[in-house]
Design a protein around this motif. Structure first.
Motif, short mmCIF file in Angstrom:
data_model
loop_
_atom_site.label_atom_id
_atom_site.label_comp_id
_atom_site.label_asym_id
_atom_site.label_seq_id
_atom_site.Cartn_x
_atom_site.Cartn_y
_atom_site.Cartn_z
N SER A 166 -27.48 7.91 8.93
CA SER A 166 -26.40 7.87 9.93
C SER A 166 -25.50 9.10 9.81
CB SER A 166 -25.59 6.59 9.75
OG SER A 166 -24.51 6.57 10.64
N VAL A 167 -25.13 9.45 8.60
CA VAL A 167 -24.23 10.59 8.38
C VAL A 167 -24.92 11.92 8.68
CG1 VAL A 167 -23.04 11.89 6.55
CG2 VAL A 167 -22.76 9.42 6.71
N THR A 168 -26.18 12.05 8.29
CA THR A 168 -26.88 13.33 8.43
C THR A 168 -27.53 13.50 9.80
OG1 THR A 168 -28.98 12.50 7.57
CG2 THR A 168 -27.40 13.40 5.97
N GLY A 169 -27.82 12.39 10.47
CA GLY A 169 -28.56 12.45 11.72
C GLY A 169 -30.04 12.73 11.50
N MET A 170 -30.46 12.65 10.23
CA MET A 170 -31.86 12.90 9.87
C MET A 170 -32.52 11.58 9.49
SD MET A 170 -31.30 16.25 7.45
CE MET A 170 -32.95 16.15 6.82
N PRO A 171 -33.74 11.35 9.92
CA PRO A 171 -34.41 10.13 9.50
C PRO A 171 -34.74 10.19 8.01
CG PRO A 171 -35.94 11.53 10.69
CD PRO A 171 -34.58 12.19 10.78
N PHE A 172 -34.67 9.05 7.36
CA PHE A 172 -35.13 8.97 5.98
C PHE A 172 -36.35 8.06 6.01
CE2 PHE A 172 -35.59 7.97 1.62
CZ PHE A 172 -35.04 9.03 0.93
#
Length: 145
Positions: free
Chosen positions: A61-67
């Motif tokens: 959510s914070v990075t906007g990158m999928p984990f």
């Protein structure tokens, strides 16, 4: 069961990283207290402070990158031109279950903070092994004091 995490060469280089932990400690389970202490050691040795994140949804959510579920760990330095003062390092406790796996993940991701331009070249993993060795020396020095 083998979990495919990435390119076979990268996976092999990651698996070849040698933890400095004594044999009897390598298979011990990872708990958050131990992991946070170990992360601080990697940050200290590398002189690259980072925030350890264990909530993968919050990280995404914070990075906007999928984990992705097959990721053991990942670092986020911020967007180019607006790097974070303290990058984020997320660790997937579903995949990083032993202290040896944690050492490998911490070394691998810390290496990306130290030499981001190296990618997954052998030289990058040589640096990751150096970080592991230095953390091991730190542990040995603590026992000798």
């Amino acid at each position: 069961m083998t979990v495919h995490r990435g390119h076979p060469v990268t996976d092999a280089r990651h698996a070849a990283l040698r933890s400095p932990l004594p044999d009897h400690e390598r298979s011990l389970p990872v708990d958050t207290v131990w992991l946070r202490r170990r992360a601080r050691q990697f940050a200290r040795i590398s002189q690259r402070p980072f925030h350890l994140v264990l909530d993968l949804q919050a990280y995404a959510s914070v990075t906007g990158m999928p984990f992705y579920a097959h990721y053991a760990a990942q670092v986020y330095r911020g967007p180019e031109g607006a790097r974070l003062a303290k990058p984020l390092m997320a660790v997937n406790l579903a995949l990083v279950t032993t202290r040896e796996e944690a050492d490998r993940a911490l070394a691998h991701e810390t290496m990306h903070l130290v030499v981001p331009s190296y990618g997954h070249k052998q030289a990058a993993f040589d640096r990751a092994q150096l970080l592991l060795d230095e953390v091991g020396q730190l542990e040995t020095a603590a026992w000798e004091d």
